[in-house]
Design a protein around this motif. Structure first.
Motif, PDB file in Angstrom:
ATOM      1  N   LEU A  26       0.820  -1.201   0.000  1.00 57.57           N
ATOM      2  CA  LEU A  26       0.000   0.000   0.000  1.00 57.57           C
ATOM      3  C   LEU A  26       0.856   1.255   0.000  1.00 57.57           C
ATOM      4  CD1 LEU A  26      -2.795  -0.985   2.525  1.00 57.57           C
ATOM      5  CD2 LEU A  26      -2.776  -1.161   0.061  1.00 57.57           C
ATOM      6  N   VAL A  30       0.650   4.764  -2.149  1.00 55.37           N
ATOM      7  CA  VAL A  30       0.545   6.117  -1.597  1.00 55.37           C
ATOM      8  C   VAL A  30       1.644   7.004  -2.161  1.00 55.37           C
ATOM      9  CG1 VAL A  30       0.678   7.479   0.494  1.00 55.37           C
ATOM     10  CG2 VAL A  30      -0.545   5.337   0.508  1.00 55.37           C
ATOM     11  N   ALA A  73      -4.036  13.298   4.712  1.00 52.68           N
ATOM     12  CA  ALA A  73      -5.238  12.561   5.114  1.00 52.68           C
ATOM     13  C   ALA A  73      -5.036  11.063   4.928  1.00 52.68           C
ATOM     14  CB  ALA A  73      -6.432  13.041   4.279  1.00 52.68           C
ATOM     15  N   ILE A  74      -4.433  10.665   3.790  1.00 51.27           N
ATOM     16  CA  ILE A  74      -4.238   9.238   3.528  1.00 51.27           C
ATOM     17  C   ILE A  74      -3.291   8.630   4.565  1.00 51.27           C
ATOM     18  CG2 ILE A  74      -3.260   7.607   1.893  1.00 51.27           C
ATOM     19  CD1 ILE A  74      -4.152   9.621  -0.297  1.00 51.27           C
ATOM     20  N   PHE A  77      -4.934   8.253   7.887  1.00 53.78           N
ATOM     21  CA  PHE A  77      -5.822   7.098   7.859  1.00 53.78           C
ATOM     22  C   PHE A  77      -5.036   5.814   8.060  1.00 53.78           C
ATOM     23  CE2 PHE A  77      -7.463   3.656   5.307  1.00 53.78           C
ATOM     24  CZ  PHE A  77      -8.687   3.467   5.900  1.00 53.78           C
ATOM     25  N   PHE A  78      -3.863   5.730   7.423  1.00 49.39           N
ATOM     26  CA  PHE A  78      -3.001   4.556   7.567  1.00 49.39           C
ATOM     27  C   PHE A  78      -2.605   4.321   9.014  1.00 49.39           C
ATOM     28  CE2 PHE A  78      -1.334   4.033   3.168  1.00 49.39           C
ATOM     29  CZ  PHE A  78      -1.618   2.693   3.145  1.00 49.39           C
ATOM     30  N   ARG A  79      -2.185   5.424   9.649  1.00 54.43           N
ATOM     31  CA  ARG A  79      -1.585   5.288  10.968  1.00 54.43           C
ATOM     32  C   ARG A  79      -2.647   4.995  12.021  1.00 54.43           C
ATOM     33  NH1 ARG A  79       0.011   4.042  14.621  1.00 54.43           N
ATOM     34  NH2 ARG A  79       1.716   4.624  16.006  1.00 54.43           N
ATOM     35  N   TYR A  80      -3.778   5.692  11.955  1.00 53.56           N
ATOM     36  CA  TYR A  80      -4.745   5.631  13.058  1.00 53.56           C
ATOM     37  C   TYR A  80      -6.055   4.996  12.660  1.00 53.56           C
ATOM     38  CZ  TYR A  80      -1.488   9.043  14.850  1.00 53.56           C
ATOM     39  OH  TYR A  80      -0.363   9.675  15.250  1.00 53.56           O
ATOM     40  N   ARG A  81      -6.249   4.655  11.371  1.00 50.98           N
ATOM     41  CA  ARG A  81      -7.537   4.142  10.889  1.00 50.98           C
ATOM     42  C   ARG A  81      -8.657   5.122  11.167  1.00 50.98           C
ATOM     43  NH1 ARG A  81      -6.066   1.218   7.381  1.00 50.98           N
ATOM     44  NH2 ARG A  81      -4.660  -0.440   7.883  1.00 50.98           N
ATOM     45  N   SER A  82      -8.362   6.425  11.230  1.00 52.21           N
ATOM     46  CA  SER A  82      -9.378   7.420  11.533  1.00 52.21           C
ATOM     47  C   SER A  82      -8.813   8.787  11.208  1.00 52.21           C
ATOM     48  CB  SER A  82      -9.770   7.360  12.999  1.00 52.21           C
ATOM     49  OG  SER A  82     -10.442   8.548  13.347  1.00 52.21           O
ATOM     50  N   PHE A  83      -9.721   9.747  10.941  1.00 51.01           N
ATOM     51  CA  PHE A  83      -9.257  11.107  10.711  1.00 51.01           C
ATOM     52  C   PHE A  83      -9.416  11.961  11.954  1.00 51.01           C
ATOM     53  CE2 PHE A  83     -10.806   9.932   6.376  1.00 51.01           C
ATOM     54  CZ  PHE A  83      -9.536   9.769   5.855  1.00 51.01           C
ATOM     55  N   GLN A  84      -9.933  11.378  13.024  1.00 45.72           N
ATOM     56  CA  GLN A  84     -10.316  12.189  14.167  1.00 45.72           C
ATOM     57  C   GLN A  84      -9.254  12.250  15.247  1.00 45.72           C
ATOM     58  OE1 GLN A  84     -13.312  13.763  14.762  1.00 45.72           O
ATOM     59  NE2 GLN A  84     -13.917  13.438  12.661  1.00 45.72           N
ATOM     60  N   VAL A  85      -8.017  11.861  14.928  1.00 46.78           N
ATOM     61  CA  VAL A  85      -6.948  11.891  15.916  1.00 46.78           C
ATOM     62  C   VAL A  85      -6.059  13.071  15.600  1.00 46.78           C
ATOM     63  CG1 VAL A  85      -5.111  10.554  16.944  1.00 46.78           C
ATOM     64  CG2 VAL A  85      -7.059   9.406  15.936  1.00 46.78           C
ATOM     65  N   ARG A  89      -0.419  15.553  19.295  1.00 50.80           N
ATOM     66  CA  ARG A  89      -0.351  15.166  20.698  1.00 50.80           C
ATOM     67  C   ARG A  89       0.236  13.787  20.915  1.00 50.80           C
ATOM     68  NH1 ARG A  89      -5.569  16.764  23.234  1.00 50.80           N
ATOM     69  NH2 ARG A  89      -5.536  19.022  23.265  1.00 50.80           N
ATOM     70  N   ARG A  90       0.688  13.123  19.838  1.00 51.39           N
ATOM     71  CA  ARG A  90       1.123  11.747  20.008  1.00 51.39           C
ATOM     72  C   ARG A  90       2.628  11.700  20.153  1.00 51.39           C
ATOM     73  NH1 ARG A  90      -3.521   8.483  19.504  1.00 51.39           N
ATOM     74  NH2 ARG A  90      -1.978   6.884  19.118  1.00 51.39           N
TER      75      ARG A  90
END
Lengths: 95, 206
Positions: A26, A30, A73-74, A77-85, A89-90
């Protein structure tokens, strides 16, 4: 000269397309999409000079912004399986 | 319009090349089963077709295609992929043939419809003899915007465009309200331990 640049860019786009089509992972896809976006931006500038209207450079700059945001965005999505993180802060070595 | 000798030929070749790339991508999208690859390829498809629109002088359409097709749609497709599986099921039997027939029939109808159209840049076509000429002659002296499409959209038809922006804003707001904000929205698919860890971190910081 500009024609040669256009041909070189089209060849580069074809190579990126081969990578995006065949994969195998994948991340290859990308990376292929991102660099294909870059080539498209350059090609837009070249088209502007081919048709004698360098105003197209504005459009290619806007494409560059869109390309950057969609790559972020892509990858998110890969890292967190979500856009809401949130991206900032990580801590702890980026995990 | 052309910058140098042979530029028309170069633009023609470019159009053909871009259409070939689009064709290859479309075939690949139809044949691939990995949804992620399909999402990536549809993003590429939008970018390439946007470039083609620019080569055809439809700059505003091209920009919409790039923003919506390559930007928002890719993100939305990825968000939808979280909720479903990663590969598509293979079609068999009639579902393999019928879409192909529908596409061929639609394409044939469209090609039949283009026969009646005037040639590209034809000075006697209705678009170049009616009100279009009036706009071409008056736009620059009146409001000095070089791109006539932009002038019509943002100035002559300004209130209409303002209404459209209002409609798009309302639609975006409704979608955001439906999807929700913060922890309860798409974030529900984040792994639970990640969320607990980030919550703890928030508490430490506050």
């Amino acid at each position: 000269m500009i024609g040669a640049a256009a041909i070189a860019l089209v060849v580069a786009i074809a190579l990126m397309l081969v990578r995006a089509l065949s994969g195998p992972t994948l991340y290859d896809r990308v990376l292929a999409v991102n660099s294909l976006g870059t080539k498209i931006i350059l090609l837009l500038g070249v088209i502007g000079f081919l048709t004698g209207r360098p105003d197209f450079l504005d459009i290619s700059i806007l494409y560059a912004l869109i390309n950057f945001v969609s790559t972020i965005a892509i990858l998110k999505f890969f890292r967190y399986r979500s856009f809401q993180v949130s991206l900032t802060r990580r801590g702890k070595g980026g995990s | 319009m052309t910058g140098f000798e042979g530029a028309t030929l170069a633009i023609d070749l470019l159009n053909i090349t871009l259409l070939t790339i689009l064709f290859v991508i479309a075939i690949a999208i139809a044949r691939l089963r990995s949804l992620f690859a399909i999402v990536m390829l549809s993003g590429i498809y939008s970018l390439v077709s946007a470039t083609w629109f620019v080569a055809l002088d439809a700059v505003d359409v091209a920009f919409t295609e790039a923003a919506v097709g390559a930007g928002i749609s890719t993100a939305l497709f990825l968000g939808a992929m979280v909720l479903t599986s990663r590969t598509a099921k293979a079609e068999k039997g009639a579902t393999k043939i019928v879409p192909l027939l529908v596409v061929i029939a639609t394409g044939a109808i469209l090609i039949y419809a283009t026969i009646d159209l005037p040639g590209f840049g034809d000075p006697t076509s209705p678009a170049n003899t009616g009100v279009g000429v009036d706009f071409i002659e008056r736009t620059y002296p009146e409001i000095a915007i070089p791109n006539i499409v932009t002038a019509v959209l943002a100035s002559y038809r300004g209130f209409d465009t303002l209404g459209e922006v209002g409609v798009v804003f309302a639609a975006g707001l409704a979608v955001s309200l439906l999807l929700g904000f913060g922890e309860r929205s798409l974030g529900a698919s984040v792994r639970r331990e990640d969320r607990v860890a980030s919550l703890k971190k928030d508490e430490e910081e506050s």
